[in-house]
Design an enzyme around this catalytic site. Structure first.
Site, PDB file in Angstrom:
ATOM      1  N   HIS A 119     -11.648  66.531  78.421  1.00 44.78           N
ATOM      2  CA  HIS A 119     -10.482  66.227  79.373  1.00 44.78           C
ATOM      3  C   HIS A 119      -9.576  67.321  78.845  1.00 44.78           C
ATOM      4  O   HIS A 119      -9.747  67.917  77.788  1.00 44.78           O
ATOM      5  CB  HIS A 119      -9.927  64.783  78.916  1.00 44.78           C
ATOM      6  CG  HIS A 119     -10.378  63.886  79.873  1.00 44.78           C
ATOM      7  ND1 HIS A 119     -10.385  63.990  81.344  1.00 44.78           N
ATOM      8  CD2 HIS A 119     -11.193  62.464  79.592  1.00 44.78           C
ATOM      9  CE1 HIS A 119     -11.065  62.799  81.707  1.00 44.78           C
ATOM     10  NE2 HIS A 119     -11.588  62.146  80.979  1.00 44.78           N
ATOM     11  N   CYS A 135      -9.026  70.475  82.707  1.00 47.49           N
ATOM     12  CA  CYS A 135      -7.823  70.721  83.560  1.00 47.49           C
ATOM     13  C   CYS A 135      -6.684  70.112  82.843  1.00 47.49           C
ATOM     14  O   CYS A 135      -6.941  68.952  82.125  1.00 47.49           O
ATOM     15  CB  CYS A 135      -8.017  70.738  84.860  1.00 47.49           C
ATOM     16  SG  CYS A 135      -7.689  69.107  85.818  1.00 47.49           S
TER      17      CYS A 135
END
Length: 312
Positions: A107, A175
């Site tokens: 993440h 991202c």
């Protein structure tokens, strides 16, 4: 005795002289960080980074990376401390002329800038296994997040160790936007979150020390370098479902491996490889009309030749 002493001294001198001109063999080295299962209570949904690691490991082996040259950190191994230790070990072992590959599947999250070097007042961070989702004043204030500033400094150290004849490639399949979990209306997994890690009253403003920002530049004595990110700052990083294998992968990782396999015996420059990578990602999501995900590339020179590793 004098004769033997002179002979010994002469032999030692020859050995030292020869050692001065000894050049270590160029080597492929890699660090793969993949976090699929975060601890309960950390706030992060599970993803399929373990599949990325297997795919990337297979590609690296095909490109001449030896098993002993690949370090893989999975889930609980990939704490902030574990990642820093692995980066330090990689830096210690890297020698002039080496090709170094860093790959992160995890993440990502934006967080408040801590040194005033960001135009938008926000750092980007990768999320190690022990990083929490929420900002908790006095309890957790981002100590285990891996900021872009920190990663940038490690990349610079690796560039210095690999030298002008080496190469550094970085792939970031994370991202900093999106929902940070599986979307309820579809079988889509997202890597990232729109929640900014900061105190509730934090208002991002342009940093006053933007000259401190680490940008890739072509510099004498430092290795050419290219960094691939999964998407632009305002886009979501979706996972890709391979129907043939019934398996999810990071879209960037999957497309990168396809493009690299197709071109591993071809010498393209960075610009041409990036164009091929974009085309691959667009083709893989052609049936997902509402998605817009564009890989972002930063490099020292777009005309540099792109090779994932030294030839086997």
């Amino acid at each position: 005795m004098t004769k033997y002493r002179l002979l010994l001294r002469y032999s030692l001198f020859i050995c030292l002289w020869l050692n001065t001109f000894t050049v270590s063999a160029q080597t492929n080295r890699a660090l793969l960080v993949n976090i699929s299962h975060y601890p309960d209570g950390n706030g992060w949904e599970n993803i399929h980074a373990d599949n990325d690691a297997r795919l990337m490991h297979s590609l690296l082996a095909a490109c001449g990376y030896q098993e002993t040259g690949i370090t893989t950190l999975t889930d609980a191994q990939a704490t902030k401390r574990g990642i820093i230790r692995a980066l330090q070990n990689l830096c210690n072992s890297t020698q002039a002329g080496d090709h170094v590959h860093l790959h992160f599947s995890c993440h990502g999250q934006q967080m408040m800038d801590d040194n005033g070097d960001e135009e938008d007042g926000l750092d980007e961070a990768l999320i190690p296994y022990d990083a929490l989702f929420w900002y908790e004043p006095g309890e957790y204030e981002g100590e285990n997040h891996l900021r872009d500033d920190e990663l940038g400094e490690w990349i610079r150290r690796l560039r210095r160790k690999a030298g002008a004849e080496g190469h550094v490639t970085v792939v970031l399949d994370a991202c900093h936007s999106g929902t940070g979990n599986r979307l309820p209306e579809a079988d889509d997994y997202v890597r990232g979150t729109g929640y900014i890690f900061a105190p509730d009253d934090y208002v991002p403003t342009a940093g006053k020390h933007q000259e401190l920002s680490l940008h890739l530049k072509q510099e004498a004595g430092l290795a050419p370098t290219v960094v691939f990110s999964a998407c632009l700052a305002d886009e979501i990083n979706f996972e890709y479902f391979d129907t043939r294998q019934s398996r999810y992968y990071g879209l960037l990782t999957y497309a990168f491996c396809e493009a690299a396999r197709e071109t591993k015996n071809t010498f393209l420059n960075v610009d041409r490889f990036t164009l091929l990578l974009k085309q691959k990602m667009q083709a893989l999501t052609a049936n997902k009309k509402k998605r817009k995900q564009t890989p972002y590339m930063e490099c020292t020179n777009p005309q540099d030749s792109f090779r994932l590793g030294l030839k086997p």
